[in-house]
Design an enzyme around this catalytic site. Sequence first.
Site, PDB file in Angstrom:
ATOM      1  N   ASP A  35      36.515 -26.769  31.971  1.00 34.59           N
ATOM      2  CA  ASP A  35      37.641 -25.553  32.338  1.00 34.59           C
ATOM      3  C   ASP A  35      38.254 -25.473  31.184  1.00 34.59           C
ATOM      4  O   ASP A  35      39.134 -26.837  30.446  1.00 34.59           O
ATOM      5  CB  ASP A  35      38.952 -25.204  33.643  1.00 34.59           C
ATOM      6  CG  ASP A  35      39.616 -24.396  34.021  1.00 34.59           C
ATOM      7  OD1 ASP A  35      39.196 -23.451  33.066  1.00 34.59           O
ATOM      8  OD2 ASP A  35      40.639 -25.067  34.857  1.00 34.59           O
ATOM      9  N   HIS A  52      33.988 -19.551  25.108  1.00 35.31           N
ATOM     10  CA  HIS A  52      33.281 -19.823  25.669  1.00 35.31           C
ATOM     11  C   HIS A  52      31.999 -20.051  25.086  1.00 35.31           C
ATOM     12  O   HIS A  52      31.104 -21.433  25.771  1.00 35.31           O
ATOM     13  CB  HIS A  52      32.586 -19.264  26.672  1.00 35.31           C
ATOM     14  CG  HIS A  52      33.895 -17.699  27.973  1.00 35.31           C
ATOM     15  ND1 HIS A  52      34.458 -18.949  28.691  1.00 35.31           N
ATOM     16  CD2 HIS A  52      34.162 -17.111  28.265  1.00 35.31           C
ATOM     17  CE1 HIS A  52      35.587 -18.206  29.128  1.00 35.31           C
ATOM     18  NE2 HIS A  52      35.685 -17.467  29.062  1.00 35.31           N
ATOM     19  N   LEU A 149      15.789 -35.801  33.949  1.00 38.32           N
ATOM     20  CA  LEU A 149      17.434 -35.522  33.971  1.00 38.32           C
ATOM     21  C   LEU A 149      17.294 -33.910  34.772  1.00 38.32           C
ATOM     22  O   LEU A 149      16.806 -33.464  34.553  1.00 38.32           O
ATOM     23  CB  LEU A 149      18.382 -35.026  32.553  1.00 38.32           C
ATOM     24  CG  LEU A 149      19.789 -34.923  32.223  1.00 38.32           C
ATOM     25  CD1 LEU A 149      20.005 -35.677  33.409  1.00 38.32           C
ATOM     26  CD2 LEU A 149      20.225 -33.942  31.784  1.00 38.32           C
TER      27      LEU A 149
HETATM   28  C1  FPP Z   1      36.869 -21.551  32.458  1.00 39.77           C
HETATM   29  O1  FPP Z   1      37.167 -21.836  31.380  1.00 39.77           O
HETATM   30  C2  FPP Z   1      35.142 -21.634  31.994  1.00 39.77           C
HETATM   31  C3  FPP Z   1      34.809 -20.528  31.998  1.00 39.77           C
HETATM   32  C4  FPP Z   1      34.779 -19.286  33.494  1.00 39.77           C
HETATM   33  C5  FPP Z   1      32.810 -20.042  32.105  1.00 39.77           C
HETATM   34  C6  FPP Z   1      32.456 -21.603  31.508  1.00 39.77           C
HETATM   35  C7  FPP Z   1      31.004 -21.630  30.539  1.00 39.77           C
HETATM   36  C8  FPP Z   1      31.035 -22.111  29.841  1.00 39.77           C
HETATM   37  C9  FPP Z   1      31.236 -23.687  29.640  1.00 39.77           C
HETATM   38  C10 FPP Z   1      29.896 -21.320  28.849  1.00 39.77           C
HETATM   39  C11 FPP Z   1      28.149 -22.236  30.253  1.00 39.77           C
HETATM   40  C12 FPP Z   1      27.496 -21.148  30.040  1.00 39.77           C
HETATM   41  C13 FPP Z   1      26.012 -21.225  29.860  1.00 39.77           C
HETATM   42  C14 FPP Z   1      25.360 -20.937  29.970  1.00 39.77           C
HETATM   43  C15 FPP Z   1      25.536 -22.684  31.440  1.00 39.77           C
HETATM   44  P1  FPP Z   1      38.581 -20.630  31.455  1.00 39.77           P
HETATM   45  O2  FPP Z   1      37.713 -19.212  31.334  1.00 39.77           O
HETATM   46  O3  FPP Z   1      39.097 -20.377  33.105  1.00 39.77           O
HETATM   47  O4  FPP Z   1      39.673 -21.388  30.631  1.00 39.77           O
HETATM   48  P2  FPP Z   1      41.214 -20.247  30.750  1.00 39.77           P
HETATM   49  O5  FPP Z   1      41.396 -21.935  32.254  1.00 39.77           O
HETATM   50  O6  FPP Z   1      41.889 -21.313  29.527  1.00 39.77           O
HETATM   51  O7  FPP Z   1      41.534 -19.506  31.111  1.00 39.77           O
HETATM   52 MG    MG Z   2      40.253 -21.590  34.078  1.00 40.23          MG
END
Ligand code: FPP
Ligand code: MG
Length: 300
Positions: A35, A52, A149
């Site tokens: 997150d 992301h 893994l």
């Molecule tokens: C949460 O941060 C993160 C996500 C909703 C997406 C996580 C995805 C990745 C790390 C990439 C993974 C990709 C693949 C193909 C496996 P947020 O958007 O809620 O950020 P915030 O809390 O600051 O609003």
């Molecule tokens: Mg978030």
Amino acid sequence: MSWISDYQYEWHERLAMKIMRSGGYIPRHIAFVMDGNRRYAKSQHLRCIEGHSHGFDKMAKTLRWCLDIGIKEVTTFAFSIENFKRSDDEVNGLLDLAREKFRDLINDEPKLNEYSIRIMVIGNINLLPEDLQKLIAKAMIITEHNDKLFLNIAFSYTSRDEITQSVETILKLGDELKPEDINERLIEECLYTRHSPPPDLIFRTSGETRISDFMMWQLSTTVIYFTNILWPEITLWNFLSGIFAYQRASIRLESFKRQKRLEHAQQAKNCNYYSERIQHFLRTLDSYRKNVLLSLSTSN
Ligand code: FPP
Ligand code: MG
């Protein structure tokens, strides 16, 4: 390989890894709620999707640390069903990122086999565009014999949906089951995580102290570790702090978990789990799921 990046350890980081490995329990299965990507993007004046993308790069680094410290199974929360409610721009950006990364992964097949990494996507992939479903199915099929893994990507996932799908599966495939066969153990066997042990440690970044509908069935004996760091900024030291928290908790938790494993085995006997009727149903379930993946991965 883009999914597991190289990492040049400084001498003191190598030493810390060694001490952690020799000093105590290492989780067998770790789960990450990654997150804080958008807050990171905002703080760096980047577009949200770049946050992301940095998040993905950090996931690849984290997987390297997991591999090197001896963790056998990793589950990452990459896309919640709730995330479909975000702006079209962001949802499409995340789906495009997934397309790109699953394509890279399929092209990296020899490397995946060399490390013996098995990819499982856990989630309701029917909700995804068909081309992405096919890429996901292919990634799962080409790695299904690997066993060093286990990497589970929760994509188009929520716990509530997972449990709902489990009940639907019982109704769809369980013609021969009897009402007394329906119990906790059977529902658990129909979850996406049917072949995985529950996570030992769940690690959530960004200061949010919530579970957010992630693996709620599986978390009853899991140590939960929250940290304020935003996911794209996570360092080896943050990762090791989580492992250390797990090692401290394990001193008290190990005997409790042993007890729970015994109860789980006992429960199987009490609820007829080993009966031919239920074992037949579970074989049907495995081959049904495999056929869905096979037909997706081979269709044009
Ligand atoms: C949460 O941060 C993160 C996500 C909703 C997406 C996580 C995805 C990745 C790390 C990439 C993974 C990709 C693949 C193909 C496996 P947020 O958007 O809620 O950020 P915030 O809390 O600051 O609003
Ligand atoms: Mg978030």
